[in-house]
Design a protein around this motif. Structure first.
Motif, mmCIF file in Angstrom:
data_model
loop_
_atom_site.group_PDB
_atom_site.id
_atom_site.type_symbol
_atom_site.label_atom_id
_atom_site.label_comp_id
_atom_site.label_asym_id
_atom_site.label_seq_id
_atom_site.Cartn_x
_atom_site.Cartn_y
_atom_site.Cartn_z
ATOM 1 N N SER A 81 -5.836 2.527 -9.187
ATOM 2 C CA SER A 81 -4.946 3.037 -10.224
ATOM 3 C C SER A 81 -5.507 2.767 -11.610
ATOM 4 O O SER A 81 -5.465 3.638 -12.509
ATOM 5 N N GLN A 82 -6.071 1.578 -11.794
ATOM 6 C CA GLN A 82 -6.683 1.265 -13.096
ATOM 7 C C GLN A 82 -7.875 2.162 -13.375
ATOM 8 O O GLN A 82 -8.062 2.626 -14.518
ATOM 9 N N GLU A 83 -8.693 2.417 -12.351
ATOM 10 C CA GLU A 83 -9.849 3.301 -12.533
ATOM 11 C C GLU A 83 -9.399 4.699 -12.937
ATOM 12 O O GLU A 83 -10.011 5.334 -13.813
ATOM 13 N N LEU A 84 -8.354 5.199 -12.314
ATOM 14 C CA LEU A 84 -7.855 6.530 -12.666
ATOM 15 C C LEU A 84 -7.293 6.554 -14.081
ATOM 16 O O LEU A 84 -7.483 7.544 -14.832
ATOM 17 N N GLN A 85 -6.585 5.493 -14.462
ATOM 18 C CA GLN A 85 -6.017 5.440 -15.806
ATOM 19 C C GLN A 85 -7.121 5.378 -16.872
ATOM 20 O O GLN A 85 -7.041 6.057 -17.920
ATOM 21 N N VAL A 86 -8.147 4.540 -16.605
ATOM 22 C CA VAL A 86 -9.273 4.449 -17.551
ATOM 23 C C VAL A 86 -9.991 5.795 -17.647
ATOM 24 O O VAL A 86 -10.356 6.272 -18.733
ATOM 25 N N LEU A 130 -1.517 -10.484 4.829
ATOM 26 C CA LEU A 130 -2.806 -10.481 4.098
ATOM 27 C C LEU A 130 -3.283 -9.052 3.865
ATOM 28 O O LEU A 130 -3.783 -8.723 2.772
ATOM 29 N N ASP A 131 -3.142 -8.200 4.895
ATOM 30 C CA ASP A 131 -3.537 -6.790 4.738
ATOM 31 C C ASP A 131 -2.721 -6.136 3.623
ATOM 32 O O ASP A 131 -3.251 -5.315 2.847
ATOM 33 N N LYS A 132 -1.445 -6.498 3.559
ATOM 34 C CA LYS A 132 -0.582 -5.920 2.532
ATOM 35 C C LYS A 132 -1.038 -6.342 1.141
ATOM 36 O O LYS A 132 -1.103 -5.512 0.211
ATOM 37 N N GLN A 133 -1.405 -7.613 0.966
ATOM 38 C CA GLN A 133 -1.873 -8.098 -0.331
ATOM 39 C C GLN A 133 -3.199 -7.450 -0.716
ATOM 40 O O GLN A 133 -3.406 -7.054 -1.877
ATOM 41 N N MET A 134 -4.102 -7.350 0.273
ATOM 42 C CA MET A 134 -5.395 -6.710 0.002
ATOM 43 C C MET A 134 -5.207 -5.246 -0.379
ATOM 44 O O MET A 134 -5.881 -4.735 -1.301
ATOM 45 N N GLN A 135 -4.314 -4.547 0.309
ATOM 46 C CA GLN A 135 -4.072 -3.140 0.000
ATOM 47 C C GLN A 135 -3.455 -2.985 -1.380
ATOM 48 O O GLN A 135 -3.785 -2.048 -2.129
ATOM 49 N N GLN A 136 -2.573 -3.916 -1.753
ATOM 50 C CA GLN A 136 -1.984 -3.871 -3.089
ATOM 51 C C GLN A 136 -3.051 -4.034 -4.172
ATOM 52 O O GLN A 136 -3.027 -3.311 -5.191
ATOM 53 N N GLN A 137 -3.995 -4.977 -3.968
ATOM 54 C CA GLN A 137 -5.084 -5.169 -4.928
ATOM 55 C C GLN A 137 -5.983 -3.939 -4.990
ATOM 56 O O GLN A 137 -6.406 -3.513 -6.084
ATOM 57 N N LYS A 138 -6.246 -3.357 -3.826
ATOM 58 C CA LYS A 138 -7.076 -2.165 -3.787
ATOM 59 C C LYS A 138 -6.387 -1.003 -4.513
ATOM 60 O O LYS A 138 -7.028 -0.281 -5.303
ATOM 61 N N ASP A 139 -5.101 -0.827 -4.243
ATOM 62 C CA ASP A 139 -4.356 0.242 -4.911
ATOM 63 C C ASP A 139 -4.304 0.017 -6.414
ATOM 64 O O ASP A 139 -4.397 0.972 -7.210
ATOM 65 N N LYS A 140 -4.168 -1.245 -6.820
ATOM 66 C CA LYS A 140 -4.131 -1.561 -8.247
ATOM 67 C C LYS A 140 -5.460 -1.230 -8.923
ATOM 68 O O LYS A 140 -5.496 -0.672 -10.030
ATOM 69 N N THR A 141 -6.553 -1.549 -8.229
ATOM 70 C CA THR A 141 -7.885 -1.262 -8.783
ATOM 71 C C THR A 141 -8.099 0.237 -8.932
ATOM 72 O O THR A 141 -8.591 0.722 -9.982
ATOM 73 N N HIS A 167 -2.153 9.156 -5.676
ATOM 74 C CA HIS A 167 -2.439 7.760 -5.344
ATOM 75 C C HIS A 167 -1.154 6.950 -5.205
ATOM 76 O O HIS A 167 -1.024 6.115 -4.283
ATOM 77 N N ASP A 168 -0.205 7.192 -6.082
ATOM 78 C CA ASP A 168 1.062 6.452 -6.008
ATOM 79 C C ASP A 168 1.776 6.725 -4.688
ATOM 80 O O ASP A 168 2.276 5.799 -4.030
ATOM 81 N N ALA A 169 1.801 7.998 -4.272
ATOM 82 C CA ALA A 169 2.461 8.353 -3.011
ATOM 83 C C ALA A 169 1.716 7.758 -1.812
ATOM 84 O O ALA A 169 2.333 7.233 -0.866
ATOM 85 N N GLN A 170 0.366 7.836 -1.871
ATOM 86 C CA GLN A 170 -0.441 7.303 -0.768
ATOM 87 C C GLN A 170 -0.293 5.780 -0.684
ATOM 88 O O GLN A 170 -0.171 5.209 0.418
ATOM 89 N N ALA A 171 -0.318 5.106 -1.806
ATOM 90 C CA ALA A 171 -0.182 3.641 -1.832
ATOM 91 C C ALA A 171 1.179 3.224 -1.277
ATOM 92 O O ALA A 171 1.287 2.263 -0.508
ATOM 93 N N GLN A 172 2.221 3.984 -1.649
ATOM 94 C CA GLN A 172 3.552 3.671 -1.143
ATOM 95 C C GLN A 172 3.625 3.879 0.374
ATOM 96 O O GLN A 172 4.225 3.069 1.092
ATOM 97 N N ALA A 173 3.007 4.956 0.875
ATOM 98 C CA ALA A 173 3.010 5.221 2.322
ATOM 99 C C ALA A 173 2.261 4.133 3.085
ATOM 100 O O ALA A 173 2.692 3.703 4.163
ATOM 101 N N GLU A 174 1.135 3.671 2.544
ATOM 102 C CA GLU A 174 0.368 2.616 3.205
ATOM 103 C C GLU A 174 1.155 1.308 3.250
ATOM 104 O O GLU A 174 1.133 0.591 4.267
ATOM 105 N N GLN A 175 1.875 1.009 2.178
ATOM 106 C CA GLN A 175 2.711 -0.192 2.164
ATOM 107 C C GLN A 175 3.851 -0.078 3.180
ATOM 108 O O GLN A 175 4.180 -1.049 3.884
ATOM 109 N N GLN A 176 4.457 1.108 3.287
ATOM 110 C CA GLN A 176 5.535 1.319 4.255
ATOM 111 C C GLN A 176 5.031 1.206 5.698
ATOM 112 O O GLN A 176 5.728 0.698 6.568
#
Length: 411
Positions: free
Chosen positions: A130-135, A117-128, A187-196
């Protein structure tokens, strides 16, 4: 410690033998002389020394029944088959308590699923994020493009202050674009490290889950073949009971080959003098005292130790290989007594220990002559609790004193 029936019988026989020996000595002694010195005539006689021991029957060969080697950590014994029970190959002879392992498995599975569950929540958070940075990058890019398009240094249109403000705005938008670019890469590197990190934690929980599942699959101890299941005592002499802590590889019992039996015996440290491998022994089962079984000492411990951990009395443990086995009456664990022939000599000179004197390595007896008693040096041989063999210094028919003669009777 309360003596067993075999010990009582053995001590009684030793006592009777001592009484008979004393009686024979008194019969061989002369009548008191006028000086009150008791004497005896030295004669040739058989000299035997037997060492008493007690113990139990055990199989010469047996198969160990052990806690499975793959079981990890201490386990509580929940059930064990009755001692001396007949089992078949594949029968369960003991079972560990699975309650604790099942609880730990459930807790580890809960933590593993929680990390999912933590992994799914972190993925959603990272996605959000990432979208904010792209916008933000897109909006800032459009703002900078408009600022560059409508920038003008014509002082007829804008004042110098307005021109300076436009230039500052372009610099700001450029810095903002650099920030968004940096944020996306970081953010991409940090998100990957948190998932690992989450996956690493899950691997730790998965390893524990596998261990607990493996333990639960090995809670039962199986008989490797048909036979008689006999408990194996621990280092302190205690038999396995429900509630004991068991470890991987621990032997809880054996499946003995009852076709060839041997005697496991114990002798007091103070009575073990002269005991050695190869000596003949006579074994008597407590349940069948009239039957005598012969054998030889095949093994002897180098050091004496207590039979019970709280006992101050030390015993030597030794093994007697029996010449024959009667399966009908010889079952493992049956109590027995034994006598080991430490010394067996025929027609030798012996004297009572009380008549032999010693000082600084010199041995002598008081030999009676026509004029009185003289100190006669002798060479002692084998000794028992009451008699000593004489190798030299005396002849058959010599008369010796049983006690120290008074000075007036000595030369």
């Amino acid at each position: 410690m309360t003596p067993s029936l075999g010990q009582v019988k053995l001590r009684s026989s030793v006592l009777v033998s001592s009484v008979l020996c004393s009686s024979l000595l008194l019969l061989g002694c002369s009548q008191p002389e006028h000086d009150g010195v008791l004497t005896m005539e030295v004669k040739l006689r058989d000299f035997n020394v037997q060492i008493p021991a007690t113990g139990e029957l055990e199989a010469s060969h047996s198969t160990a029944v052990t806690v499975p080697s793959g079981l990890r950590g201490p386990q509580s014994l929940a059930w064990i088959a009755a001692n001396f029970s007949r089992v078949k190959a594949g029968d369960v002879v003991a079972r560990m308590d699975p309650t604790r392992q099942a609880y730990l498995l459930e807790m580890e599975a809960f933590d593993f699923n929680k990390l999912d569950l933590d992994k799914q929540m972190q993925q959603q958070k990272d996605k959000t994020v990432s979208q904010e940075l792209q916008v933000g990058t897109q909006v800032t890019s459009e703002e900078r493009e408009l600022a560059e398009r409508f920038f003008s240094e014509d002082e007829r249109v804008y004042t110098k202050i307005e021109i300076i403000e436009q230039m500052r705005n372009q610099d700001y938008l450029g810095a903002k674009m650099d920030y968004f670019d940096w944020g996306l890469s970081q953010h991409d590197a940090q998100a990957q490290a948190e998932q690992q990190l989450i996956e690493l934690k899950q691997q730790g929980h998965k390893a524990k889950i596998d261990r607990y599942e493996n333990n639960l699959n090995q809670m039962e101890i199986i008989a490797p073949h048909d036979g008689l299941f006999v408990y194996q005592s621990g280092w302190d002499g205690a038999m396995p009971v429900v509630g004991d802590m068991m470890w991987s590889g621990f032997t809880i019992g054996t499946l003995p080959d009852t076709s060839v039996m041997q005697a496991k015996l114990f002798v007091l440290e103070s009575e073990a003098a002269g005991l050695s491998v190869g000596q003949a022994a006579h074994v008597y089962l407590d349940a069948y005292p009239d039957k005598r079984f012969s054998g030889k000492v095949s093994q002897l411990d180098a050091l004496a130790k207590p039979k019970d951990k709280d006992s101050p009395v030390n015993y030597f443990q030794f093994t007697v290989s029996l010449d024959e086995t009667l399966p009908a009456i010889m079952q493992p664990g049956r109590q027995l007594s034994a006598k080991v022939d430490a010394v067996s000599l025929n027609e030798v000179l012996t004297v009572p220990n009380q008549a032999l004197f010693q000082k600084e390595g010199r041995y002598w007896v008081y030999l009676k002559t026509a004029e009185g008693f003289i100190e006669q040096g002798v060479e002692p041989g084998q000794r028992s609790i009451d008699m000593t063999q004489i190798l030299g210094g005396l002849n058959q028919g010599d008369v010796i004193a049983l006690t120290t003669p008074p000075k007036r009777s000595r030369l």
